[in-house]
Design an enzyme around this catalytic site. Structure first.
Site, mmCIF file in Angstrom:
data_model
loop_
_atom_site.group_PDB
_atom_site.id
_atom_site.type_symbol
_atom_site.label_atom_id
_atom_site.label_comp_id
_atom_site.label_asym_id
_atom_site.label_seq_id
_atom_site.Cartn_x
_atom_site.Cartn_y
_atom_site.Cartn_z
ATOM 1 N N ARG A 91 0.750 -0.884 -0.249
ATOM 2 C CA ARG A 91 -0.027 0.341 0.027
ATOM 3 C C ARG A 91 0.695 1.250 0.016
ATOM 4 O O ARG A 91 1.970 1.195 0.960
ATOM 5 C CB ARG A 91 -1.146 0.347 1.284
ATOM 6 C CG ARG A 91 -1.907 1.329 1.474
ATOM 7 C CD ARG A 91 -2.585 1.362 2.337
ATOM 8 N NE ARG A 91 -1.849 1.184 3.797
ATOM 9 C CZ ARG A 91 -2.261 1.238 5.067
ATOM 10 N NH1 ARG A 91 -3.977 0.967 4.962
ATOM 11 N NH2 ARG A 91 -2.215 0.967 6.176
ATOM 12 N N CYS A 93 -0.235 5.467 0.517
ATOM 13 C CA CYS A 93 -0.993 6.257 0.686
ATOM 14 C C CYS A 93 -0.420 7.772 0.811
ATOM 15 O O CYS A 93 0.570 8.695 1.384
ATOM 16 C CB CYS A 93 -1.784 6.045 2.467
ATOM 17 S SG CYS A 93 -2.766 7.106 3.197
#
Length: 114
Positions: A91, A93
């Site tokens: 991930r 972000c």
């Protein structure tokens, strides 16, 4: 002639499927509940695109999350963990200046056919 760009919810590239950015829209309105509510709906929208492609959350290998403020990171992360559990995909972000329709959160993903 329509001046809006063509939107493809996903594109296949070999055994990979790229899912376009999903925001928390429900019937052309943003979901209520702030960043948590919008993240929950964006994830539901993402899962619907995956399902239409014959894939599931467990097939996701990478997610990119865009927030209009990192103050919403915890609320977003709680919803993200509820979907992806103890073995989440890779991930990223990042905080961005703004998102479509005034959304607080946008998610895009890559999934792999197994």
């Amino acid at each position: 002639m329509n001046s809006l760009p063509l939107f493809r919810p996903s594109v296949e590239a070999g055994d990979l499927v790229a899912v376009s950015g999903q925001i928390g829209l429900v019937d052309d309105r943003l979901a209520g509940g702030g960043a948590a509510g919008q993240t929950e709906q964006a994830l539901a929208n993402l899962l619907a695109v995956l399902d239409a492609a014959g894939l599931a959350a467990s097939d996701v290998v990478k997610v990119n999350i865009f927030l209009t403020t990192m103050d919403d990171y915890t609320a977003c992360n709680e919803q993200y963990n509820a979907v992806f559990g103890s073995e989440p995909p890779a991930r990223t972000c990042v905080a961005v200046h703004q998102l479509p329709f005034g959304a607080l959160v946008e998610l895009e993903a890559w999934a792999r056919r197994r």
